[in-house]
Design a protein around this motif. Structure first.
Motif, PDB file in Angstrom:
ATOM      1  N   UNK A  90       0.814  -1.213   0.000  1.00  0.00           N
ATOM      2  CA  UNK A  90       0.000   0.000   0.000  1.00  0.00           C
ATOM      3  C   UNK A  90       0.856   1.276   0.000  1.00  0.00           C
ATOM      4  N   UNK A  91       2.166   1.118   0.099  1.00  0.00           N
ATOM      5  CA  UNK A  91       3.044   2.286   0.149  1.00  0.00           C
ATOM      6  C   UNK A  91       3.000   3.042  -1.176  1.00  0.00           C
ATOM      7  N   UNK A  92       3.068   4.369  -1.086  1.00  0.00           N
ATOM      8  CA  UNK A  92       3.052   5.218  -2.280  1.00  0.00           C
ATOM      9  C   UNK A  92       4.485   5.509  -2.685  1.00  0.00           C
TER      10      UNK A  92
END
Length: 269
Positions: free
Chosen positions: A254-256
């Motif tokens: 989920x990291x951007x």
């Protein structure tokens, strides 16, 4: 190590004893688990670097300096070529007579690019101030700085001077590290610890109230009784009940992702 028993496998019992009179031996596992978790996050250092051993240990960050033990600071200050100390002042440091906050502040200035020349610690300073009160120097809780970066304080006070820059840097110290006294020929608006005194034209005095020692309000007795023996046991038991969070070593799905700009034209936006 004792003799083995049929109902118990051979083992080694490891305990630690907190500081303080009457403190019991406690199970260090909850504390060690917390340290291990912090190590995995690399929150206090750059990933892949060890601030305590090897090449990286010679260049600690300002935050690491402020967290160092007194013993580590004693060695660093006495051997730091960016800090100039008079002869018996160095002996004050190496004999453990100087407060940790003084040592950390000198290292803090040096790490900030401000090389202090120390003219007075405990040795060579009177027990009383010119006004007749007990000097913070007498308990090892103060330092006088006569020059910074080779520029003498005398003749270099006022706005924009080396004295101004140094005091502004000292004013960033917070919490237990915040000085109780910063004395020169200057005061700074919005501060309660900067004082202007005519006999401080040639140095900056930085002092702290003693942390220990008998006092009229009994604060020294309180410091020895922060936690009672049973409270240590209760504290460690409670820490052992708290489940440590799982810390990922790699970014989650989920990291951007951070996209670097093609140029530095809009770096400030």
């Amino acid at each position: 190590l004792g003799a083995t028993r049929g109902d118990r496998a051979p083992h080694l019992r490891f305990e630690i004893r907190p500081a303080g009179r009457g403190a019991p031996r406690i199970d260090p596992k909850p504390i060690l688990d917390g340290w291990k978790l912090l190590e995995s996050t690399a929150v206090y250092r750059a990933a892949g670097r060890n601030p305590f051993f090897g090449r990286d240990s010679t260049q600690p960050s300002v935050g690491q300096i402020l967290l160092m033990s007194k013993e580590a600071l004693m060695r660093r200050v006495a051997n730091n070529p960016r800090i100039e100390i008079y002869g018996c002042g160095e002996r004050d440091i190496l004999s453990g007579q100087i407060d940790r906050r003084v040592l950390a502040s000198l290292e803090f200035l040096a790490a900030s690019g401000l090389r202090p020349t120390v003219s007075s610690l405990k040795c060579g300073h009177g027990f009383y101030t010119a006004g007749g009160s007990v000097s913070h120097h007498s308990s090892g809780n103060a330092v006088d700085i006569a020059a910074v970066n080779g520029i003498p304080i005398v003749g270099h006070q006022g706005r924009g001077s080396i004295t101004d820059i140094t005091i502004q840097r000292l004013l960033t110290l917070q919490g237990a590290m915040e000085p109780d006294q910063i004395i020169s020929l200057m005061t700074f608006e919005g501060t309660s610890n900067t004082f202007a005194m005519g006999d401080h034209a040639d140095h900056i005095h930085v002092g702290w109230r003693p942390l220990y020692g008998e006092s009229a309000d009994g604060s020294s007795r309180q410091s020895r009784a922060i936690l009672k023996p049973q409270q240590w046991i209760d504290l460690v038991s409670r820490l052992g009940e708290i489940e440590n969070p799982h810390v990922r070593a790699q970014p989650s799905r989920y990291a951007v992702k951070v996209v670097r700009p093609a140029s530095g034209a809009h770096a400030a936006e």
